[in-house]
Write a protein that holds these residues in place. Structure first.
Motif, PDB file in Angstrom:
ATOM      1  N   UNK A 106       0.902  -1.304   0.089  1.00 19.12           N
ATOM      2  CA  UNK A 106      -0.077   0.013   0.146  1.00 19.12           C
ATOM      3  C   UNK A 106       1.009   1.269   0.117  1.00 19.12           C
ATOM      4  N   UNK A 107       1.878   1.263   0.938  1.00 20.38           N
ATOM      5  CA  UNK A 107       2.902   2.646   0.850  1.00 20.38           C
ATOM      6  C   UNK A 107       3.555   2.710  -0.243  1.00 20.38           C
ATOM      7  N   UNK A 108       3.866   1.897  -0.960  1.00 16.73           N
ATOM      8  CA  UNK A 108       4.584   1.947  -2.438  1.00 16.73           C
ATOM      9  C   UNK A 108       3.736   2.229  -3.274  1.00 16.73           C
ATOM     10  N   UNK A 109       2.466   1.907  -3.219  1.00 18.02           N
ATOM     11  CA  UNK A 109       1.455   2.480  -4.365  1.00 18.02           C
ATOM     12  C   UNK A 109       0.855   3.751  -3.912  1.00 18.02           C
ATOM     13  N   UNK A 110       0.761   4.266  -2.793  1.00 22.33           N
ATOM     14  CA  UNK A 110       0.232   5.707  -2.426  1.00 22.33           C
ATOM     15  C   UNK A 110       1.293   6.523  -2.241  1.00 22.33           C
ATOM     16  N   UNK A 111       2.076   6.191  -1.459  1.00 19.10           N
ATOM     17  CA  UNK A 111       3.287   7.268  -1.124  1.00 19.10           C
ATOM     18  C   UNK A 111       4.651   6.593  -1.296  1.00 19.10           C
ATOM     19  N   UNK A 112       5.005   6.367  -2.488  1.00 19.55           N
ATOM     20  CA  UNK A 112       6.176   5.854  -2.641  1.00 19.55           C
ATOM     21  C   UNK A 112       7.680   6.616  -2.092  1.00 19.55           C
ATOM     22  N   UNK A 113       7.429   7.864  -1.781  1.00 18.38           N
ATOM     23  CA  UNK A 113       8.546   8.598  -1.137  1.00 18.38           C
ATOM     24  C   UNK A 113       8.346   8.463   0.432  1.00 18.38           C
ATOM     25  N   UNK A 114       7.499   7.777   0.958  1.00 18.01           N
ATOM     26  CA  UNK A 114       7.521   7.827   2.626  1.00 18.01           C
ATOM     27  C   UNK A 114       8.641   6.343   2.787  1.00 18.01           C
ATOM     28  N   UNK A 115       9.446   6.791   3.793  1.00 22.18           N
ATOM     29  CA  UNK A 115      10.379   6.116   4.062  1.00 22.18           C
ATOM     30  C   UNK A 115       9.831   4.834   5.127  1.00 22.18           C
ATOM     31  N   UNK A 136      12.501  -4.707  -1.521  1.00 19.20           N
ATOM     32  CA  UNK A 136      10.861  -4.133  -1.583  1.00 19.20           C
ATOM     33  C   UNK A 136      11.039  -2.794  -0.648  1.00 19.20           C
ATOM     34  N   UNK A 137      12.093  -2.018  -0.885  1.00 15.88           N
ATOM     35  CA  UNK A 137      11.893  -0.824  -0.555  1.00 15.88           C
ATOM     36  C   UNK A 137      11.994  -0.357   1.002  1.00 15.88           C
ATOM     37  N   UNK A 537      -0.155  12.141  -4.441  1.00 11.80           N
ATOM     38  CA  UNK A 537      -0.392  10.972  -3.649  1.00 11.80           C
ATOM     39  C   UNK A 537      -1.769  10.663  -3.389  1.00 11.80           C
ATOM     40  N   UNK A 538      -2.556  11.927  -3.178  1.00 11.87           N
ATOM     41  CA  UNK A 538      -4.022  11.870  -2.856  1.00 11.87           C
ATOM     42  C   UNK A 538      -4.694  11.217  -3.995  1.00 11.87           C
ATOM     43  N   UNK A 539      -4.134  11.604  -5.374  1.00 15.02           N
ATOM     44  CA  UNK A 539      -4.855  10.697  -6.731  1.00 15.02           C
ATOM     45  C   UNK A 539      -4.552   9.504  -6.689  1.00 15.02           C
ATOM     46  N   UNK A 540      -3.269   9.117  -5.942  1.00 15.06           N
ATOM     47  CA  UNK A 540      -2.934   7.647  -6.106  1.00 15.06           C
ATOM     48  C   UNK A 540      -3.779   6.913  -5.255  1.00 15.06           C
TER      49      UNK A 540
END
Length: 880
Positions: A106-115, A136-137, A537-540
């Motif tokens: 979910x994080x990679x899909x919506x907020x890929x820049x979130x560590x 996997x990030x 990110x909101x659009x994603x």
């Protein structure tokens, strides 16, 4: 802020007050939780405003903020979890800790820049797991507390080329079980540690019992085994302070203090002690301070251990005597005067009690309760004697412990109140002031954790030519440098002042305050994503929600009208019995003796004998139209992988159809050796939602769902998994549920039998002896010790879902499994036969199906140990 090459000091913040204490005491970073999805639901935690304020407070002082979203996430919670991640991203947190594999997706899909940091709840304990997480990030892993410094060094070497940091616990409470693998609280009271609600059953009293096995592997003729203490599952508290320099030899990026349930005082004292120690080590001037160790003990201790991290084990690690704060022993009761109510205590050290301190008398007399009190006048301390009135009779010989100290409370308060203004925690400003006519213009550079931040502001007033007393440059500089209790300090101040001007002092002060407020805003903006990034990110997120909604509303795929039967076994008799009873898939977990201590009892494990055992099982399975899978332990240490991975080709030749494991890293190790071999996943994967299945579909062909899911949650998971939107990558993925047997509640590195009865007690397997622990309510939990001396504890009753087979078929489950490990061949055969009959009845769907399934259920009950339960199948986990 970090201190040279010294690792980050990471402190707990269970409340805003504890957060301020951590920052004041010198933490480089804090970890905390919001009001949902955190693994410490019983802490005060932070609502949205408090969390946003906390992030700003920390960033203005150069401190990083990591937020825990480290519980398992159900399918119906994925949207809320995604909302939470977006909000945290927008707020500017430095990283998020995650347990759930689906939430990583979910994080990679919506907020890929979130560590992302992998929580210790992920149970990543080998180098392959570290490498997979990095791919996997995941940017940092919190390693299990069970790993030693040499093991961490070895795990780190293969992962040096990937961008991932390692984090270890250095102080605080220890879990008895591997984090993420404990179902004790869940199965006993419905409060799951994987959902942040652990009720800490490991801190309850138990007694060790021993008996023999009947024909179905049930315990008979139980006898109690004496132990020194009743708290057999309660570890001491971790304290690496005396050997902190040894910890720093490990390739770790962050040193973590446990304690989100602890007070601000605890946080202030513990963090300050470790801060001082780390700085001294960095400067080459450190020796452990007895006074600092005393402070650590005084603020809270269950007795201390250096933990598995530094090689402690057994009785050096466990605290069987009591599960709570012990304080520090200061003396012994020499006499008690019943008439006056006075006790005479012989003091045995330099630690003397004072007015306001708390003490407790640990009664020597059996059955007597401890007596606690606050010291108040009149009392008398002379030489090595304390004479004091006590609130209850005290038995001479009772030990006396100091549990709280007024002086320590005062010191904690000083740390929090006075160090908050310490220049070391302030942001330095280089400020230039120019004048446009009479209007001051301030421009500066703030040196924060994100680098230089430029700020410029024009004053909203104009200074007038002075009539008689103009402000001098010194006057203006003095007022501008008065940053007070703000998080700033003026480093360089350049005034291009024309002179001869005047303004009220209040205007200059307001100018300074307005500028510093603007600096705060600019610094916080530097930590946050841009408005465009947030909008993207909101659009994603909207796209993600639409996709989930289409999955939810998609037409239900008609379930198969059949279901396969599997069995777990750890002996050849169990394999033969399960196959005779009708099982199609067998997961065989023969004991592999790798522990040096066990090898001295049984002899070193012989690879040829193991291969021969596997071959016999495989041949029998093939002759009876069944498939054999080599089942590996839930915790696969590097030592186990060194032994097992090279054997895979020979095991394939011997006839195995694949391998079952309980950890993604272990699956990676297998695929690296044998790319085409089927790898199956068991319950240790903690599959809670369909996205977790998606994340694991690259290495697993078959997964077992968590035993903490209800039937409705299983239905939703499988429906989402089989929907058209996801069918492209899940069409071949098989889903299984364990339906029979005692749930494994714990796996721990502690050898319980050795700790209580001495090394060699596990010879019981050879003697057909049965071991267990009994709680105060009379429930008896089976215990076994594996080939690496790891202890496994099982539920006191067996899960039984034989009458729920129709519901499982309707949900779309591909296969169901019975757990025959530590059981006899007779149990395996009869139980498999009963479930085979149940499947036949359910598939036919005849009118008398319910009655027949209930009849089978009673037969299951008759051969189950301790009774039967449906677990969470019909009773979902508690949420409050």
């Amino acid at each position: 802020m970090t201190y040279g090459s010294i690792p980050e000091l990471l402190a707990p913040a269970g409340s805003p007050e504890a957060l301020r204490a951590a920052v004041a005491a010198g933490a480089d970073a804090v970890y905390l939780s919001g009001q949902q999805f955190g693994a410490r639901r019983f802490a005060a935690n932070f609502d949205e405003k408090a969390l946003r304020d906390a992030v700003c407070y920390c960033h203005l002082r150069g401190v990083s903020v990591y937020v825990t979203v480290n519980t398992l996430i159900r399918d119906d919670e994925l949207v809320r979890a995604a909302d939470e991640l977006l909000w945290l991203y927008e707020t500017g947190v430095d990283a998020v800790l995650i347990q759930d594999a689906g939430l990583v997706s979910v994080a990679h899909t919506v907020v890929p820049d979130l560590i992302l940091h992998a929580s210790t709840q992920m149970t990543i304990h080998n180098s392959e797991g570290v490498v997979r997480a990095a791919k996997h990030g995941i940017r940092r892993l919190v390693l299990p507390r069970e790993l030693s410094v040499p093991e961490i060094e070895r795990i780190h070497k293969p992962s040096e080329k990937v961008d991932v940091g390692l984090e270890v616990f250095i102080h605080g409470a220890l879990c008895y079980c591997y984090s993420g693998q404990c179902l004790f609280s869940s199965m006993l009271g419905g409060r799951s540690g994987n959902r942040g609600m652990c009720a800490q059953p490991c801190r309850k009293p138990y007694e060790l019992v021993k008996g023999f096995l009947d024909e179905y592997g049930r315990s008979v003729s139980l006898m109690t085994i004496h132990a020194d203490g009743n708290y057999l599952l309660s570890p001491r508290d971790l304290c690496t302070y005396p050997r902190l320099d040894e910890v720093l030899k490990a390739p770790v990026h962050s040193l973590k203090i446990e304690g989100r349930m602890k007070s601000p005082k605890y946080v202030a004292i513990v963090v300050s002690v470790y801060r001082k120690a780390l700085d001294a080590i960095f400067n080459g001037k450190w020796n452990p301070s007895p006074e600092d160790l005393t402070d650590l003990m005084m603020v809270f201790n269950r007795d201390f251990t250096c933990g598995y991290l530094l090689g402690d084990k057994g009785l050096d690690l466990m605290g069987h005597e009591r599960p709570d704060n012990r304080g520090i022993e200061i003396g012994e009761v020499a006499d008690y005067n019943q008439r006056s109510g006075e006790a005479l205590v012989t003091l045995n050290g330099s630690l003397l009690p004072a007015a306001g301190d708390g003490i407790v008398f640990r009664q020597m007399k059996s059955g007597s309760e401890d007596v606690g009190m606050t010291i108040r006048p009149p009392f008398n301390v002379r030489a090595n004697l304390l004479k004091i009135c006590v609130p209850a009779p005290i038995t001479p010989g009772s030990k006396v412990y100091l549990t709280t100290r007024v002086s320590l409370n005062r010191r904690a308060k000083e740390i929090i109140e006075y160090r908050a203004g310490n220049s070391e925690r302030r942001v330095e400003l280089d400020l230039t002031v120019q004048w446009d006519g009479g209007t001051p213009i301030l421009s500066g550079v703030a040196w924060c954790g994100r680098g230089p931040v430029d700020v410029e502001m024009k004053g909203e007033f104009s200074m007038e030519p002075a009539r008689n007393r103009p402000l001098t440059s010194e006057n203006i500089e003095g007022m501008l440098r008065k940053t007070g209790d703000t998080p700033f300090i003026i480093r360089n101040l350049n005034l291009d002042y024309p002179g001869g001007l005047f303004a009220p002092v209040s205007m200059i002060n307001n100018l300074r305050r307005s500028f510093l407020t603007l600096v705060e805003e600019r610094i916080n903006e530097a930590y946050r994503p841009s408005p465009d990034d947030v909008a993207d990110a909101g659009k994603r997120l909207d796209d993600f929600k639409s996709e989930l909604n289409s999955v939810k509303e998609s037409k239900k795929i008609k379930a198969k009208c059949t279901i396969a039967l599997s069995a777990y076994a750890n002996t050849l008799d169990g394999v033969f019995g399960a196959v005779k009873g009708g099982c199609r898939y067998i997961y065989f977990e023969p004991e592999i003796v790798l522990s040096d201590r066990k090898a001295n009892i049984y002899g070193v494990c012989n690879q040829l004998s193991l291969i021969d055992e596997i071959r016999k099982a495989a041949v029998y399975c093939m002759e009876n139209m069944a498939e054999l899978y080599w089942k590996w332990p839930r915790i696969t240490t590097m030592k186990f992988l060194d032994f097992a991975v090279p054997l895979i080709p020979e095991m394939q030749t011997a006839g195995i159809s694949g391998i079952m494991v309980e950890n993604p890293g272990t699956a990676e190790a297998i695929r690296a050796k044998a790319p085409g071999i089927p790898v199956l996943g068991s319950v240790g994967l903690n599959i809670f939602n369909h996205l977790s299945v998606k994340c694991l579909s690259d290495i697993f062909s078959h997964v077992t769902l968590s035993q903490e899911l209800s039937i409705e949650q299983i239905k939703e998971l499988i429906h989402s998994l089989r929907s058209s939107s996801f069918s492209s990558y899940t069409s071949e993925m098989k889903v299984e549920c364990i339906v029979q047997g005692p749930v494994e509640l714990m796996v721990t590195k502690d050898c319980l039998l050795s700790s209580v009865s001495g090394c060699g007690a596990c010879r019981a397997k050879k003697e057909k002896t049965w071991w267990g622990i009994r709680d105060r309510h009379g429930a008896v939990f089976p215990v076994s010790v594996d080939g690496e001396c790891y202890t496994h504890i099982y539920n006191s009753v067996e899960t039984c879902l034989v009458d729920d087979i129709p519901a499982l078929i309707d949900a779309g489950v591909d296969s169901i499994a019975i757990d025959c490990r530590n059981k006899t061949g007779a149990y395996a055969e009869e139980m498999a036969s009963l479930y085979s009959s149940g499947i036949s009845v359910a598939e036919i769907g005849e009118s008398g199906m319910k009655k027949e399934l209930n009849r089978l259920k009673e037969k299951v009950r008759n051969i189950s140990a301790g009774g039967i339960t449906k677990g969470h199948f019909q009773s979902p986990l508690k949420e409050k």
